[in-house]
Scaffold this active site. Structure first.
Site, mmCIF file in Angstrom:
data_model
loop_
_atom_site.group_PDB
_atom_site.id
_atom_site.type_symbol
_atom_site.label_atom_id
_atom_site.label_comp_id
_atom_site.label_asym_id
_atom_site.label_seq_id
_atom_site.Cartn_x
_atom_site.Cartn_y
_atom_site.Cartn_z
ATOM 1 N N LYS A 63 32.737 40.415 17.772
ATOM 2 C CA LYS A 63 33.037 41.072 16.491
ATOM 3 C C LYS A 63 31.935 42.056 16.081
ATOM 4 C CE LYS A 63 36.602 38.232 15.962
ATOM 5 N NZ LYS A 63 37.960 38.600 16.366
ATOM 6 N N TYR A 85 26.397 30.210 17.937
ATOM 7 C CA TYR A 85 27.836 29.969 18.061
ATOM 8 C C TYR A 85 28.670 31.244 18.002
ATOM 9 C CZ TYR A 85 32.197 27.380 17.739
ATOM 10 O OH TYR A 85 33.426 26.869 18.006
ATOM 11 N N ARG A 90 31.795 31.467 12.530
ATOM 12 C CA ARG A 90 31.214 32.687 11.961
ATOM 13 C C ARG A 90 30.800 32.416 10.515
ATOM 14 N NH1 ARG A 90 34.285 36.258 10.623
ATOM 15 N NH2 ARG A 90 36.310 35.412 11.247
ATOM 16 N N SER A 130 43.841 35.538 10.881
ATOM 17 C CA SER A 130 43.811 34.259 11.593
ATOM 18 C C SER A 130 44.971 33.372 11.135
ATOM 19 C CB SER A 130 42.480 33.546 11.346
ATOM 20 O OG SER A 130 42.305 33.295 9.971
ATOM 21 N N ASP A 186 42.862 40.191 21.186
ATOM 22 C CA ASP A 186 42.039 40.182 19.975
ATOM 23 C C ASP A 186 41.596 41.561 19.500
ATOM 24 O OD1 ASP A 186 40.756 38.700 17.899
ATOM 25 O OD2 ASP A 186 38.840 38.927 18.924
ATOM 26 N N HIS A 246 41.119 45.321 15.247
ATOM 27 C CA HIS A 246 41.287 43.884 15.468
ATOM 28 C C HIS A 246 42.751 43.637 15.850
ATOM 29 C CE1 HIS A 246 40.858 39.586 13.622
ATOM 30 N NE2 HIS A 246 40.598 39.574 14.908
ATOM 31 N N ARG A 289 36.673 25.931 20.401
ATOM 32 C CA ARG A 289 37.012 27.148 21.145
ATOM 33 C C ARG A 289 37.073 26.909 22.641
ATOM 34 N NH1 ARG A 289 38.155 32.028 18.177
ATOM 35 N NH2 ARG A 289 37.515 31.555 16.039
ATOM 36 N N CYS A 315 47.992 33.421 12.182
ATOM 37 C CA CYS A 315 49.289 34.113 12.114
ATOM 38 C C CYS A 315 49.913 34.320 13.489
ATOM 39 C CB CYS A 315 49.129 35.453 11.399
ATOM 40 S SG CYS A 315 48.797 35.298 9.628
#
Length: 624
Positions: free
Chosen positions: A249, A240, A100, A291, A316, A269, A407, A293
């Site tokens: 998102k 991507y 991103r 991210s 997510d 989120h 990914r 965590c």
């Protein structure tokens, strides 16, 4: 499928661009819908972008296989060994298109104030004037895929329909994994239904006879643009992830957060998990974590506590609306997991590893000589790999074999712990919200908010440490409110206000709010809490607190378990370690107050008075 050698039988004969009306006519004749608004929009974008042909995606398995075969022929995909990873593919992106791009992501609200201080804003008229020339003719030499999709279970009152127009077969194929894509979504849309329009181009038109590249993109000229008032998404230059899979998102958080504000619901989120006690009682928990965590790991947790069970609803994003009884009910708007591969292993997340055994699209992972995938953190490195650049790699190589943001995209239904209710159109009733960051110091293992307002304050000030906290010092904090910093589609101060308004909804039976921190370290820099499956011990305490069971200790940061309030049986934790995990050092909290104040100050007069009052209350409790 790209380039002049595209097999005609896969997508129909390409339409000659000398006659635009022919493309328009083809759209009307072949379109599997009578939705006039959709047909007119597809026609309009085709006229602007000038694709060679238009393909309406139906979401079938046959279509998936055709797209995948075409991508293999184009060099975008490599089919992995069916003996190792059945029906799975590996794509290697352009090195300039790997993640991103937040600095190229824009919220183009009519007023700059509505984007707020945490978003990139540009005047919508200026942005349209900038984008129109880029999109003009940008799909020449390519097929435009019409990708209708539902975010959320088909027909759910919590779900919404989107349509993405894209010139990337990789995107069309990935959207089938990540959303409910195809004929079912068009059926729900019907003749009169509303949809969120999403336009995407890799920004690499092909001249007649020009040879395509395996990963077309415009690496130096990317735009991911949201128009909140008109609910539009336009993306240019990147193929991507969240830049290109516009249901993720862009729709599910940035545009949906605006819809949620306007319509009185929540687009967050957050993971969603189902927690079942040994007695069979069930509670549903959501969690917002930045991210790195452990969010996906928690969503697929294998509890170490006997008799407890965790099942996955989503890893997510959560969309939540109130039901007639005043309960917030949540759906996972996605149909797949788009997970970060590096660091995922049998140790960290065996359920994720089982999910990706087959039917998975991998991007920017390394390939083994046996035709499987590999990444850092999976286990011992083989003696030889092909890295994500397509080059030879050995354990002596100086660069990683897989990109750090490599990914996997996999259907959520393949997860061994997927909850039976995960596609229930009614959603699941939420009992608790978890917030958490990566904090080596100051923040205890778990704290319960005193009330909804206090919980919103905890979410608004959640943070991770960007530098390790040295003994006697507090690390620099990176604030990520509700883990929504890059994803809130409007002014974040107003977003806090929306949370507060949700708390005032008449008849609402609100979830309890907790703040957790698995990452506390001792003076030697070692993690105190073992984490992973042992986090079920914290979930048990959260579960019991939702039933108002168990004693608590009041601290400046919230209500903590007593030192014997957590089930720690079988854990090798010293009394000193438990004390560190379940206590608050008032002086350490005082030291970080200036950072919190600076964070809140950037919202200026827009910051809700309730959040300011919570901060002043914390200072008062600390005697600061």
């Amino acid at each position: 499928m790209h380039g002049p050698n595209r097999p005609a039988h896969l997508f129909g004969e390409a339409q000659p661009r000398s006659d635009r009306a022919l493309v328009s006519e083809t759209t009307e004749v072949t379109a599997p819908t009578k939705n006039a608004k959709l047909l007119a929009w597809v026609d309009q974008i085709a006229e602007l972008t000038q694709p060679d042909s238009i393909h309406w995606c139906d979401g079938s398995a046959e279509e998936f296989d055709r797209l995948a075969a075409g991508l293999v022929e184009a060099g975008t995909f490599e089919k992995l060994s069916d003996a190792k990873r059945p029906n799975s593919y590996l794509a290697l992106s352009d090195p300039g298109d790997v993640a991103r791009v937040e600095d190229r992501t824009f919220i183009c609200s009519e007023r700059e104030a509505d984007a707020g201080p945490t978003n990139n804003w540009k005047d919508p008229a200026e942005m349209r004037a900038l984008l129109d020339p880029l999109f003009e003719g940008c799909m020449r030499g390519r097929t435009m895929y019409v990708v209708p999709f539902s975010m959320g279970p088909l027909g759910s009152n919590i779900a919404h329909i989107g349509v993405e127009l894209t010139d990337s077969a990789y995107v069309a194929l990935s959207m089938r994994i990540m959303t409910r894509m195809g004929a079912g979504a068009l059926e729900v849309l019907g003749d009169e239904g509303e949809f969120v329009p999403c336009v995407h181009s890799v920004g690499a038109p092909l001249a007649e006879g020009e040879q395509d590249v395996p990963w077309p993109c415009n690496a130096d000229n990317k735009y991911i643009v949201h128009y909140p008032e008109t609910r539009e998404i336009w993306s240019y230059g990147s193929g991507y992830g969240g830049n290109a899979l516009l249901g993720k998102k862009c729709f599910a958080l940035r545009i949906a957060s605006v819809m949620a504000r306007d319509e009185g619901w929540m687009a967050e989120h957050m993971l969603i998990l189902k927690l079942t006690s040994p007695s069979g009682e069930v509670k549903y928990v959501t969690g917002a974590f930045p991210s790195a965590c452990g969010k996906t790991n928690l969503a697929m947790l294998i509890p170490t506590l006997p008799g407890w069970k965790v099942e996955t609803v989503g890893d997510d994003i959560a969309w939540m609306k109130f039901d007639a009884e005043g309960r917030l009910r949540a759906v996972n708007p996605e149909a797949g997991f788009f997970g970060v591969a590096p660091g995922t292993s049998e140790k960290t997340n065996p359920n994720a590893m089982a999910s990706i055994d087959e039917n998975t699209v991998f991007t920017n992972c390394a390939r083994t000589d046996e035709g499987d995938v590999w990444w850092e953190g999976m286990g011992d490195a083989p003696d030889h790999l092909i890295d994500w650049h397509g080059k030879d790699w050995t354990p002596d190589s100086e660069t990683p074999a897989a990109h750090p943001n490599a990914r996997f995209a996999v259907p959520a239904a393949q997860c061994p712990t997927i909850a039976p209710e995960w596609e229930d159109p009614a959603g699941v009733p939420i009992d608790a919200f978890l917030f958490g960051g990566r904090r080596a110091s100051v923040v205890p293992l778990v704290a319960e908010a005193r009330d909804w307002e206090h919980g919103v304050y905890l979410g608004a000030t959640m943070s991770s440490e960007t530098t390790a906290a040295a003994a006697g010092a507090v690390g620099a904090l990176r604030f990520d409110p509700m883990a929504m910093l890059p994803f809130c589609g409007y002014n974040m101060a107003d977003y806090f206000g929306h949370w507060l308004e949700v708390g005032e909804t008449a008849g609402a039976k609100l979830p309890k709010i907790f703040y957790v921190n698995w990452f506390r370290k001792d003076d030697d820099g070692n993690f105190i809490w073992p984490g992973f499956g042992e986090n079920s011990r914290v979930l048990e305490w959260v579960f019991n607190r939702c039933n108002d069971e168990g004693e608590t200790v009041d601290t400046p940061l919230g209500l903590l378990p007593t030192t014997d309030g957590l089930n720690l049986e079988g854990l090798d934790l010293s009394a000193e370690a438990v004390e560190q995990l379940l206590s608050v050092d008032d002086e350490a909290v005082r030291q970080q107050l200036p950072q919190v104040e600076e964070h809140l100050a950037k919202f200026g007069d827009d910051l809700p008075a309730e959040i300011r009052a919570q901060f002043e209350s914390l200072k008062s409790r600390l005697g600061a």
